[in-house]
Design an enzyme around this catalytic site. Structure first.
Site, PDB file in Angstrom:
ATOM      1  N   GLY A 254     -12.711 -22.641 -12.813  1.00 49.91           N
ATOM      2  CA  GLY A 254     -11.591 -22.834 -11.892  1.00 49.91           C
ATOM      3  C   GLY A 254     -11.178 -21.627 -11.075  1.00 49.91           C
TER       4      GLY A 254
ATOM      5  N   GLU B  73      -7.188 -16.555 -14.185  1.00 46.80           N
ATOM      6  CA  GLU B  73      -7.270 -17.996 -14.458  1.00 46.80           C
ATOM      7  C   GLU B  73      -6.785 -18.777 -13.254  1.00 46.80           C
ATOM      8  OE1 GLU B  73      -8.115 -20.583 -16.020  1.00 46.80           O
ATOM      9  OE2 GLU B  73      -7.718 -20.549 -18.160  1.00 46.80           O
ATOM     10  N   ASP B  74      -7.252 -20.009 -13.106  1.00 50.95           N
ATOM     11  CA  ASP B  74      -6.713 -20.876 -12.054  1.00 50.95           C
ATOM     12  C   ASP B  74      -5.291 -21.300 -12.416  1.00 50.95           C
ATOM     13  OD1 ASP B  74      -7.579 -22.501 -14.170  1.00 50.95           O
ATOM     14  OD2 ASP B  74      -8.669 -23.919 -12.896  1.00 50.95           O
TER      15      ASP B  74
ATOM     16  N   ASP C  23      -1.596 -23.835 -18.520  1.00 49.44           N
ATOM     17  CA  ASP C  23      -0.865 -25.067 -18.826  1.00 49.44           C
ATOM     18  C   ASP C  23      -0.291 -24.933 -20.243  1.00 49.44           C
ATOM     19  OD1 ASP C  23       0.026 -27.691 -18.828  1.00 49.44           O
ATOM     20  OD2 ASP C  23      -1.950 -28.599 -18.946  1.00 49.44           O
TER      21      ASP C  23
ATOM     22  N   LEU D  66      -6.191 -19.641 -22.698  1.00 50.20           N
ATOM     23  CA  LEU D  66      -6.054 -18.189 -22.515  1.00 50.20           C
ATOM     24  C   LEU D  66      -5.898 -17.471 -23.848  1.00 50.20           C
ATOM     25  CD1 LEU D  66      -3.970 -17.179 -19.400  1.00 50.20           C
ATOM     26  CD2 LEU D  66      -6.297 -16.559 -20.022  1.00 50.20           C
TER      27      LEU D  66
ATOM     28  N   LYS E  96       2.053 -23.005 -14.955  1.00 51.83           N
ATOM     29  CA  LYS E  96       2.668 -24.340 -15.120  1.00 51.83           C
ATOM     30  C   LYS E  96       3.389 -24.395 -16.459  1.00 51.83           C
ATOM     31  CE  LYS E  96       0.098 -28.263 -15.613  1.00 51.83           C
ATOM     32  NZ  LYS E  96      -0.846 -29.321 -15.157  1.00 51.83           N
TER      33      LYS E  96
HETATM   34  P1  IMP Z   1      -4.478 -24.844 -21.115  1.00 52.45           P
HETATM   35  O1  IMP Z   1      -5.378 -24.441 -22.222  1.00 52.45           O
HETATM   36  O2  IMP Z   1      -3.712 -26.100 -21.479  1.00 52.45           O
HETATM   37  O3  IMP Z   1      -3.560 -23.765 -20.640  1.00 52.45           O
HETATM   38  O4  IMP Z   1      -5.406 -25.338 -19.937  1.00 52.45           O
HETATM   39  C1  IMP Z   1      -5.820 -24.499 -18.913  1.00 52.45           C
HETATM   40  C2  IMP Z   1      -6.957 -25.147 -18.159  1.00 52.45           C
HETATM   41  O5  IMP Z   1      -6.723 -26.545 -17.971  1.00 52.45           O
HETATM   42  C3  IMP Z   1      -7.069 -24.582 -16.759  1.00 52.45           C
HETATM   43  O6  IMP Z   1      -7.959 -23.491 -16.716  1.00 52.45           O
HETATM   44  C4  IMP Z   1      -7.585 -25.768 -15.961  1.00 52.45           C
HETATM   45  O7  IMP Z   1      -9.015 -25.822 -16.005  1.00 52.45           O
HETATM   46  C5  IMP Z   1      -7.038 -26.974 -16.671  1.00 52.45           C
HETATM   47  N1  IMP Z   1      -5.794 -27.493 -16.038  1.00 52.45           N
HETATM   48  C6  IMP Z   1      -4.538 -27.474 -16.516  1.00 52.45           C
HETATM   49  N2  IMP Z   1      -3.657 -28.029 -15.666  1.00 52.45           N
HETATM   50  C7  IMP Z   1      -4.379 -28.414 -14.587  1.00 52.45           C
HETATM   51  C8  IMP Z   1      -4.042 -29.037 -13.325  1.00 52.45           C
HETATM   52  O8  IMP Z   1      -2.876 -29.351 -13.003  1.00 52.45           O
HETATM   53  N3  IMP Z   1      -5.088 -29.262 -12.476  1.00 52.45           N
HETATM   54  C9  IMP Z   1      -6.376 -28.929 -12.758  1.00 52.45           C
HETATM   55  N4  IMP Z   1      -6.745 -28.338 -13.917  1.00 52.45           N
HETATM   56  C10 IMP Z   1      -5.757 -28.080 -14.824  1.00 52.45           C
HETATM   57 MG    MG Z   2     -10.642 -27.342 -15.088  1.00 51.11          MG
END
Ligand code: IMP
Ligand code: MG
Length: 171
Positions: free
Chosen positions: A41, A95-96, A99, A104, A127
């Site tokens: 991402g 990171e993109d 969430d 991370l 987010k």
């Molecule tokens: P986490 O482990 O829940 O923080 O997820 C992070 C990863 O989930 C990011 O690197 C994205 O690849 C994906 N992700 C989370 N939210 C979104 C979104 O709104 N759109 C697209 N990808 C997302």
């Molecule tokens: Mg993704």
């Protein structure tokens, strides 16, 4: 057909990345910096950010994947290891979007095994709504409460990364 609602324009993204580039250049002025993109991402974000950083730095990538569709699977799979020796170097993980924060957190633990001098976090989007772990995003371009967004590297089932701006996805 999914519906795409414009959320963040190319101009807004450009403006924030210029500011962030200046800030990182100042913060790491005398440091041995490695900008570590999280694949896939972050590839577009890092490509633009690196060109706004005016100090010498190295680029590397780590591959990690946790998502299917619009929800995290909770498990992360490493798809690529860093190439560079990270010992005693200052790492900024790029990171993109953060969430839940679980991806991370696991990447930070993994990077720390290489004994870097420091590890900081940089995300295009911070987010908040579903954050599950206590991590601090040191540098972020934009904050978002909730929703699922695509474009500028962010995908839905691997599609729409090529969109030049960021859109809310209504499935
Ligand atoms: P986490 O482990 O829940 O923080 O997820 C992070 C990863 O989930 C990011 O690197 C994205 O690849 C994906 N992700 C989370 N939210 C979104 C979104 O709104 N759109 C697209 N990808 C997302
Ligand atoms: Mg993704």
């Amino acid at each position: 057909m999914p519906e795409f609602i414009p959320l963040i324009s190319q101009q807004e993204i450009d403006g924030r990345i210029k500011q962030l580039g200046r800030q990182i250049s100042a913060d790491y002025a005398d440091k041995d910096l490695v900008m570590m993109g999280v694949l896939k991402g972050a590839f577009i974000f890092l490509a633009d950010l690196t060109r706004q950083i005016t100090i010498d730095h190295d680029i590397d990538f780590i591959g990690a994947s946790s998502y299917q569709g619009t929800s995290s699977t909770g498990q992360i799979v490493f798809t690529k290891q860093p190439d560079l020796d990270l010992e005693n170097r200052h790492i900024v993980l790029v990171e993109d979007i953060v969430d839940t924060g679980n991806t991370l957190l696991k990447i930070i633990d993994f990077i720390k095994l290489s004994h870097p001098a420091s590890v900081k976090l940089c995300a295009l989007i911070d987010k908040h709504e579903r954050r599950e772990v206590n991590i601090n995003v040191d540098y972020s371009c934009f904050s978002l409460d909730k929703g699922f967004i695509i474009g500028y590297g962010l995908d839905y089932n691997e599609k729409y990364r090529n969109f030049p701006a960021i859109y809310d996805l209504k499935p």
